[in-house]
Design a protein around this motif. Structure first.
Motif, short mmCIF file in Angstrom:
data_model
loop_
_atom_site.label_atom_id
_atom_site.label_comp_id
_atom_site.label_asym_id
_atom_site.label_seq_id
_atom_site.Cartn_x
_atom_site.Cartn_y
_atom_site.Cartn_z
N MET A 123 -9.27 3.48 -47.04
CA MET A 123 -9.82 3.14 -45.75
C MET A 123 -11.09 2.31 -45.87
O MET A 123 -11.34 1.44 -45.06
CB MET A 123 -10.09 4.44 -44.98
N THR A 124 -11.85 2.56 -46.91
CA THR A 124 -13.08 1.78 -47.08
C THR A 124 -12.77 0.35 -47.51
O THR A 124 -13.61 -0.53 -47.35
CB THR A 124 -14.01 2.44 -48.11
N GLY A 125 -11.58 0.15 -48.06
CA GLY A 125 -11.18 -1.20 -48.44
C GLY A 125 -11.03 -2.11 -47.23
O GLY A 125 -11.30 -3.31 -47.30
N LEU A 126 -10.59 -1.54 -46.12
CA LEU A 126 -10.44 -2.34 -44.89
C LEU A 126 -11.79 -2.81 -44.36
O LEU A 126 -11.87 -3.85 -43.71
CB LEU A 126 -9.72 -1.52 -43.82
N VAL A 127 -12.83 -2.07 -44.64
CA VAL A 127 -14.16 -2.46 -44.19
C VAL A 127 -14.56 -3.78 -44.86
O VAL A 127 -15.28 -4.59 -44.27
CB VAL A 127 -15.18 -1.35 -44.52
N PHE A 128 -14.08 -4.02 -46.07
CA PHE A 128 -14.37 -5.26 -46.77
C PHE A 128 -13.34 -6.34 -46.49
O PHE A 128 -13.67 -7.52 -46.37
CB PHE A 128 -14.45 -5.01 -48.28
N LEU A 129 -12.06 -5.94 -46.40
CA LEU A 129 -10.99 -6.92 -46.29
C LEU A 129 -10.91 -7.58 -44.92
O LEU A 129 -10.61 -8.77 -44.82
CB LEU A 129 -9.65 -6.27 -46.63
N ILE A 130 -11.15 -6.84 -43.85
CA ILE A 130 -11.05 -7.41 -42.51
C ILE A 130 -12.11 -8.49 -42.28
O ILE A 130 -11.77 -9.59 -41.83
CB ILE A 130 -11.08 -6.31 -41.44
N PRO A 131 -13.37 -8.27 -42.60
CA PRO A 131 -14.35 -9.37 -42.43
C PRO A 131 -14.07 -10.58 -43.33
O PRO A 131 -14.29 -11.72 -42.94
CB PRO A 131 -15.69 -8.74 -42.78
N ILE A 132 -13.57 -10.31 -44.54
CA ILE A 132 -13.24 -11.41 -45.43
C ILE A 132 -12.09 -12.23 -44.86
O ILE A 132 -12.12 -13.47 -44.86
CB ILE A 132 -12.90 -10.89 -46.84
N ALA A 133 -11.06 -11.56 -44.33
CA ALA A 133 -9.92 -12.26 -43.73
C ALA A 133 -10.36 -13.05 -42.50
O ALA A 133 -9.93 -14.19 -42.29
CB ALA A 133 -8.83 -11.27 -43.37
N LEU A 134 -11.20 -12.47 -41.67
CA LEU A 134 -11.69 -13.18 -40.49
C LEU A 134 -12.55 -14.38 -40.89
O LEU A 134 -12.46 -15.45 -40.29
CB LEU A 134 -12.48 -12.24 -39.59
N GLY A 135 -13.37 -14.20 -41.91
CA GLY A 135 -14.20 -15.31 -42.39
C GLY A 135 -13.37 -16.45 -42.96
O GLY A 135 -13.65 -17.62 -42.70
N MET A 136 -12.32 -16.12 -43.70
CA MET A 136 -11.45 -17.16 -44.25
C MET A 136 -10.69 -17.87 -43.14
O MET A 136 -10.45 -19.09 -43.22
CB MET A 136 -10.50 -16.56 -45.28
N GLY A 137 -10.27 -17.13 -42.12
CA GLY A 137 -9.59 -17.74 -40.98
C GLY A 137 -10.51 -18.70 -40.24
O GLY A 137 -10.11 -19.80 -39.86
N LEU A 138 -11.75 -18.28 -40.03
CA LEU A 138 -12.71 -19.16 -39.36
C LEU A 138 -13.05 -20.38 -40.21
O LEU A 138 -13.25 -21.47 -39.69
CB LEU A 138 -13.99 -18.38 -39.01
N LEU A 139 -13.11 -20.19 -41.52
CA LEU A 139 -13.35 -21.31 -42.42
C LEU A 139 -12.19 -22.32 -42.36
O LEU A 139 -12.43 -23.53 -42.31
CB LEU A 139 -13.53 -20.80 -43.85
N GLY A 140 -10.96 -21.82 -42.35
CA GLY A 140 -9.80 -22.71 -42.24
C GLY A 140 -9.77 -23.43 -40.90
O GLY A 140 -9.46 -24.62 -40.83
N LEU A 141 -10.10 -22.72 -39.83
CA LEU A 141 -10.15 -23.34 -38.51
C LEU A 141 -11.25 -24.41 -38.46
O LEU A 141 -11.05 -25.49 -37.91
CB LEU A 141 -10.40 -22.28 -37.44
N GLY A 142 -12.38 -24.12 -39.06
CA GLY A 142 -13.46 -25.10 -39.11
C GLY A 142 -13.07 -26.34 -39.90
O GLY A 142 -13.39 -27.47 -39.49
N ALA A 143 -12.37 -26.16 -41.01
CA ALA A 143 -11.93 -27.30 -41.81
C ALA A 143 -10.91 -28.14 -41.04
O ALA A 143 -10.94 -29.37 -41.08
CB ALA A 143 -11.33 -26.82 -43.13
#
Length: 53
Positions: A1-21
């Motif tokens: 469960m603690t893994g999701l605390v790290f993975l969800i923000p990383i996934a959202l950040g990568m999505g925003l980075l791709g959208l920005g690009a």
């Protein structure tokens, strides 16, 4: 469960980075002339080599 605390923000950040690009490439004009790039490969600018046979 603690893994999701790290993975969800990383996934959202990568999505925003791709959208920005993508938005940056749209604003920069990357997709303006789609047909020109396809036709440009057919243009032969160099003169053919002469056969010395």
């Amino acid at each position: 469960m603690t893994g999701l605390v790290f993975l969800i923000p990383i996934a959202l950040g990568m999505g925003l980075l791709g959208l920005g690009a993508f938005l940056w490439s749209m604003r920069d004009g990357q997709y303006d002339d789609m047909d020109g790039a396809a036709a440009r490969i057919l243009i032969e600018e160099d003169e053919p080599l002469e056969d010395d046979a």
